[in-house]
Design an enzyme around this catalytic site. Structure first.
Site, PDB file in Angstrom:
ATOM      1  N   THR A 208      -0.742  51.685  55.614  1.00 41.73           N
ATOM      2  CA  THR A 208       0.279  52.717  55.789  1.00 41.73           C
ATOM      3  C   THR A 208      -0.320  54.090  56.091  1.00 41.73           C
ATOM      4  O   THR A 208       0.385  55.092  56.029  1.00 41.73           O
ATOM      5  CB  THR A 208       1.143  52.818  54.516  1.00 41.73           C
ATOM      6  OG1 THR A 208       0.289  53.084  53.386  1.00 41.73           O
ATOM      7  CG2 THR A 208       1.920  51.529  54.267  1.00 41.73           C
ATOM      8  N   GLY A 210      -1.171  57.217  57.907  1.00 47.62           N
ATOM      9  CA  GLY A 210      -0.695  57.898  59.107  1.00 47.62           C
ATOM     10  C   GLY A 210       0.726  57.571  59.526  1.00 47.62           C
ATOM     11  O   GLY A 210       1.122  57.877  60.656  1.00 47.62           O
ATOM     12  N   THR A 211       1.516  56.988  58.632  1.00 39.67           N
ATOM     13  CA  THR A 211       2.886  56.628  59.015  1.00 39.67           C
ATOM     14  C   THR A 211       3.732  57.865  59.350  1.00 39.67           C
ATOM     15  O   THR A 211       4.528  57.840  60.290  1.00 39.67           O
ATOM     16  CB  THR A 211       3.582  55.822  57.903  1.00 39.67           C
ATOM     17  OG1 THR A 211       3.444  56.523  56.660  1.00 39.67           O
ATOM     18  CG2 THR A 211       2.980  54.442  57.760  1.00 39.67           C
ATOM     19  N   CYS A 213       2.686  60.884  60.463  1.00 36.90           N
ATOM     20  CA  CYS A 213       2.231  61.422  61.747  1.00 36.90           C
ATOM     21  C   CYS A 213       2.776  60.580  62.897  1.00 36.90           C
ATOM     22  O   CYS A 213       3.275  61.103  63.897  1.00 36.90           O
ATOM     23  CB  CYS A 213       0.705  61.418  61.829  1.00 36.90           C
ATOM     24  SG  CYS A 213      -0.146  62.260  60.491  1.00 36.90           S
TER      25      CYS A 213
END
Length: 288
Positions: A208, A210-211, A213
């Protein structure tokens, strides 16, 4: 698409591991076919386990990066991520004020670990100066609580927090409910037209990183390509779900692995193209 569409300026920090930040932003926009420019606010040494070092960019350099992009290529959408300091927030606010572009603010204020990423002075400037300039803000639950002062425990609270953000001047708020408990992940798109509650299955995975961004950049790419906000958000949520589901499995088992940003979104169209139409087919087998 006309020549004046598809331009996204990303203002955010760099993630050396490629899972979040500028790297995730560029890969996400490329997956949708949008053109990406960047103004880097920070360089980090990090991986799936954590952040080992951070070097903030001088505010003047951030300002120069933004001006270089806007004065030449221009932008249809500006997506703002990690800013880090009060000085950088102030120059970004100055740069986007009265800019003829759709502004998306992902208020990166709280790390996955729960640690604050902005000090109190910077948070005040973000809330009072930059937030009112945003057309769309995309906070998770901890960030929404910081920006509104509300305690958020369920979807109703999430919607109320979105209404508070609208009162602060934003056009719309995509309230991310991933931190709330439940079998489903519920996000709420709050605007003057009301609240659009969107639910999807929760994927139980460590991949998960950088979800946030990725979601904001997917919305930015689709908006830049001419979609309306509701459709852009729907496509972005679908992209993030599939990017998590098909994550490559990189990184330590103790960390948060990256998503699959390389989704083949044009698979259907490519499948309909006869093999004989491949313009590079004649080059196969050639040697120099």
């Amino acid at each position: 698409m006309t020549d004046s569409q598809g331009r996204v300026l990303i203002i955010a920090g760099s993630d050396s591991s490629g899972g979040a930040g500028i790297q995730a932003d560029i890969k996400t926009c490329a997956a949708f076919g949008a053109y990406t420019m960047t103004a880097i606010t920070a360089v980090t040494a990090q991986n799936t386990v954590g952040v080992q070092a951070v070097e903030m960019m001088p505010a003047t350099l951030v300002k120069q990066q933004i001006e270089s992009c806007l004065s030449d290529i221009g932008a249809d959408v500006v997506k703002i991520g990690m800013l880090g300091t009060k000085e950088i927030i102030e120059v970004v606010a100055e740069a986007v004020d009265e800019l003829d572009a759709f502004v998306i603010l992902d208020p990166v204020a709280v790390a996955t670990s729960g640690d604050a990423l902005l000090d109190e002075d910077a948070l005040v400037v973000l809330r009072d100066k930059l937030l009112p300039l945003a057309d769309l803000v995309t906070p998770n639950v901890p960030e929404a609580e910081l920006l509104t002062g509300l305690n958020i425990e369920d979807v109703d609270d999430l919607t109320k927090a979105g209404d508070v953000l609208l009162e602060k001047g934003v056009y719309a708020a995509l309230m991310k409910g991933g931190h709330l408990s439940g079998k489903s992940v519920v996000d709420v798109l709050v605007s003057e037209e009301g609240a659009n509650i969107m639910s999807g299955p929760r994927l139980h995975t460590r991949h998960t990183h950088g979800t946030g961004c990725t979601l904001a950049s997917a919305v930015a790419a689709n908006m830049a390509l001419g979609l309306d906000l509701d459709e852009a958000v729907m496509r972005a949520r679908e992209f993030v779900f599939e990017a998590i589901r098909s994550a490559p499995g990189f990184g330590s088992t103790k960390g948060h692995g990256p998503l699959n940003h390389g989704l083949a979104l044009m698979e259907e169209e490519e499948a309909e193209t006869p093999a004989g139409k491949n313009p590079f087919a004649a080059l196969k087998g050639l040697t120099t």
